[in-house]
Write an enzyme that holds these catalytic residues in place. Structure first.
Site, PDB file in Angstrom:
ATOM      1  N   ARG A 261     -12.381 -27.560 -56.368  1.00 11.04           N
ATOM      2  CA  ARG A 261     -11.424 -26.738 -55.611  1.00 11.04           C
ATOM      3  C   ARG A 261     -12.118 -25.502 -55.078  1.00 11.04           C
ATOM      4  NH1 ARG A 261      -6.094 -27.219 -59.638  1.00 11.04           N
ATOM      5  NH2 ARG A 261      -6.166 -29.514 -59.704  1.00 11.04           N
ATOM      6  N   ARG A 276     -11.319 -20.174 -63.956  1.00 19.22           N
ATOM      7  CA  ARG A 276     -11.109 -20.534 -62.550  1.00 19.22           C
ATOM      8  C   ARG A 276     -12.465 -20.804 -61.916  1.00 19.22           C
ATOM      9  NH1 ARG A 276      -6.639 -19.756 -59.686  1.00 19.22           N
ATOM     10  NH2 ARG A 276      -5.829 -18.336 -61.258  1.00 19.22           N
ATOM     11  N   GLU A 348      -2.148 -21.253 -68.088  1.00 18.47           N
ATOM     12  CA  GLU A 348      -1.906 -22.646 -67.716  1.00 18.47           C
ATOM     13  C   GLU A 348      -3.064 -23.563 -68.107  1.00 18.47           C
ATOM     14  OE1 GLU A 348      -1.006 -23.191 -63.559  1.00 18.47           O
ATOM     15  OE2 GLU A 348      -1.550 -25.321 -63.649  1.00 18.47           O
ATOM     16  N   SER A 351      -0.145 -29.063 -65.909  1.00 19.40           N
ATOM     17  CA  SER A 351       0.992 -28.960 -65.002  1.00 19.40           C
ATOM     18  C   SER A 351       1.535 -30.377 -64.863  1.00 19.40           C
ATOM     19  CB  SER A 351       0.471 -28.433 -63.663  1.00 19.40           C
ATOM     20  OG  SER A 351       1.531 -28.021 -62.860  1.00 19.40           O
ATOM     21  N   ARG A 389     -10.494 -25.660 -69.486  1.00 16.54           N
ATOM     22  CA  ARG A 389      -9.611 -24.643 -70.093  1.00 16.54           C
ATOM     23  C   ARG A 389      -9.342 -24.954 -71.558  1.00 16.54           C
ATOM     24  NH1 ARG A 389      -5.416 -22.745 -65.242  1.00 16.54           N
ATOM     25  NH2 ARG A 389      -7.094 -21.985 -63.892  1.00 16.54           N
TER      26      ARG A 389
END
Length: 426
Positions: A261, A276, A348, A351, A389
RNA sequence: GGAGGGAUAGCAUAACUGGUAAUGCACCGGUCUUGAAAACCGGCGCCUUCGGGCUUGGGGGUUCGAGUCCCCCUCCCUCCGCCA
């Protein structure tokens, strides 16, 4: 992609739904284009009907050796008229599709209303954040001190927001991937799948990333293949343009892929560490199911993801995203957030979304229902979990005063029996 | 990268020199039956303003009319080359 028929027949229902998500999609423009196109299609159909009838007469006349020249000349003009209309319809269709693809999904009635992420609702909590008799430090510091994470050299090799792991750090990623895949395949009934890590534009459009969010992804030149931002894209598109047999449903896949990403627009956020990054590992869960089962399957999928954290003894909470925070393609979404001690907050880590027909309509994925008619299927997916994560959560929650990190008991078989990460001898 | 072959509905197979997609299986509904099977009838891809229209991998072209003729593209198969 929403149902155009619904928009046509109940525009106010759609309008209210999109207002709840604070979307600025122009429904009136789409409705206008749609009715203009339908009018043109009707006219073209009438002309084609005429041409079909007269062509049949021409064939008969030729068979009877009669002169059909006058009729053929008439039909030439009709043919030109049809061609002109078809060109207009095609252009109109492109305009419609371009707008249609930009319209987000309609939130499910159980989604909490809200104006921003502040209005997300906590659904449940599991576990208790650990108490430390020292000040817990960040995973980045822990990893560098242990010699298992190296952000500086990752930046040298590639650039900012990349991770380089050594020894127990690299093994930890591999162990988590194996642990998660085994859990979901052996205990939760998912079929493991290893898809391509690059996809084409049609696949990105099928799941909803394109065209609206095209700038968020890495595109490989000159082929224009896109590095997958999540396994959701290749795995959901497995059945693009197919009709599935009802007896096979629900179909459940678990897939490991790296995810790429660009993280455009997140400058200054989570700049240090591996929360991130441009490339991370993830095990994704994807389901295809009948519409009447999708909300039950959504709850189950979320529980499947939660179980990973429970077995790893990582405290977490589950959040129901409100209408304003919901992703464009989702009708409903739960985020699972893991406790991150250095930030004293939940972040997070998964999801889990139900897209209902939205992706199926874009990707044209249907199933043959009991009554024999093809119907759009419902698609769902959720991280089970984001591996990078999860590494962060383990390093931080299991850190000790001496800088070492314990390995959760259930993960040890995947860590070649290692019970604790100690400084690496470089 | 080069040469050749192929793609028709969920699957499988047809369609004279261009005349408007046939058939079987599977599936769904109905009739019949105590129930089921068989048989028979209808449906079995999309749109529709319910008149119809569209659909032969995708896109163009020729034609009154294209599965069929011409051009481009995609994918699959075979062979050669290259390659982990």
């Amino acid at each position: 992609m929403i149902d155009l028929k619904l928009l046509r027949e109940s525009p106010d229902v759609v309008r209210r739904a999109l207002e709840a998500r604070r979307s600025q999609a122009d429904l009136d423009a789409l409705l206008k284009l749609d009715s203009e196109k339908r009018e043109m299609v009707f006219r073209a159909d009438e002309l084609r009907k005429k041409r079909n009838e007269e062509s049949e007469r021409i064939a008969q006349m030729k068979k009877a050796r009669a002169d059909a020249t006058a009729l053929i000349n008439d039909m030439r003009a009709v043919g030109e008229h049809i061609s002109a209309l078809e060109a207009e319809i095609k252009q109109k269709d492109e305009e419609i599709r371009a707008r249609w693809l930009m319209i987000p999904n309609i939130p499910h009635e159980t989604v909490p209303p809200g104006k921003s992420e502040e209005d997300n609702v906590e659904v449940r909590r599991w576990g208790v954040p650990p108490e430390f008799d020292f000040e817990p430090i960040s995973h980045a510091d822990i990893g560098e001190k242990l010699g298992i994470l190296d952000f500086e050299r990752a930046a040298k090799i590639t650039g900012a927001r990349f991770t380089l792991s050594y020894g127990a750090g690299a093994l930890l990623e591999r162990a988590l991937i194996g642990f998660m895949l085994d859990l979901h395949t052996k205990r939760h009934g998912y079929t493991e799948v290893l898809p391509p890590f690059m996809v084409n534009k049609d696949s990105m459009t099928g799941t909803g990333q394109f065209p609206k969010f095209a700038g968020d992804y890495f595109v490989c030149q000159p082929d224009e293949y896109i590095l997958v931002p999540t396994a959701e894209v290749p795995v959901t598109n497995i059945y693009r343009d197919e009709i599935l047999d009802d007896a096979r449903l629900p179909i459940k896949f678990a897939a490991y892929t790296p995810c790429f990403r660009r993280e455009a627009g997140s400058y200054g956020k989570d700049t240090r560490g591996m929360i991130r990054v441009h490339q991370f590992n993830k095990v994704e869960l994807v389901k295809f199911c009948r519409p009447e089962e999708s909300y039950e399957e959504h709850e189950k999928l979320t529980r499947d993801a939660e179980e990973v954290l429970q077995l790893l003894e990582i405290p977490y909470r589950v959040i129901a995203l409100c209408t304003a925070d919901l992703g464009d393609a989702a009708a409903k979404c739960y985020d699972i957030e893991a406790w991150i001690p250095s930030q004293k907050t939940y972040r997070e880590i998964s999801s889990c979304s139900n897209f209902e027909e939205y992706q199926a309509r874009r990707a044209n994925i249907r199933y043959r229902a009991k009554n024999g008619k093809p119907r759009f299927i419902h698609t769902l997916n959720g991280s089970g979990l984001a591996v990078g994560r999860t590494v962060v959560a383990i390093l931080e929650n299991f850190q000790k005063a001496d800088g070492t990190v314990d390995i959760p008991v259930n993960l040890r078989p995947y860590m070649n029996g290692i019970e604790r990460i100690t400084p690496r001898q470089a």
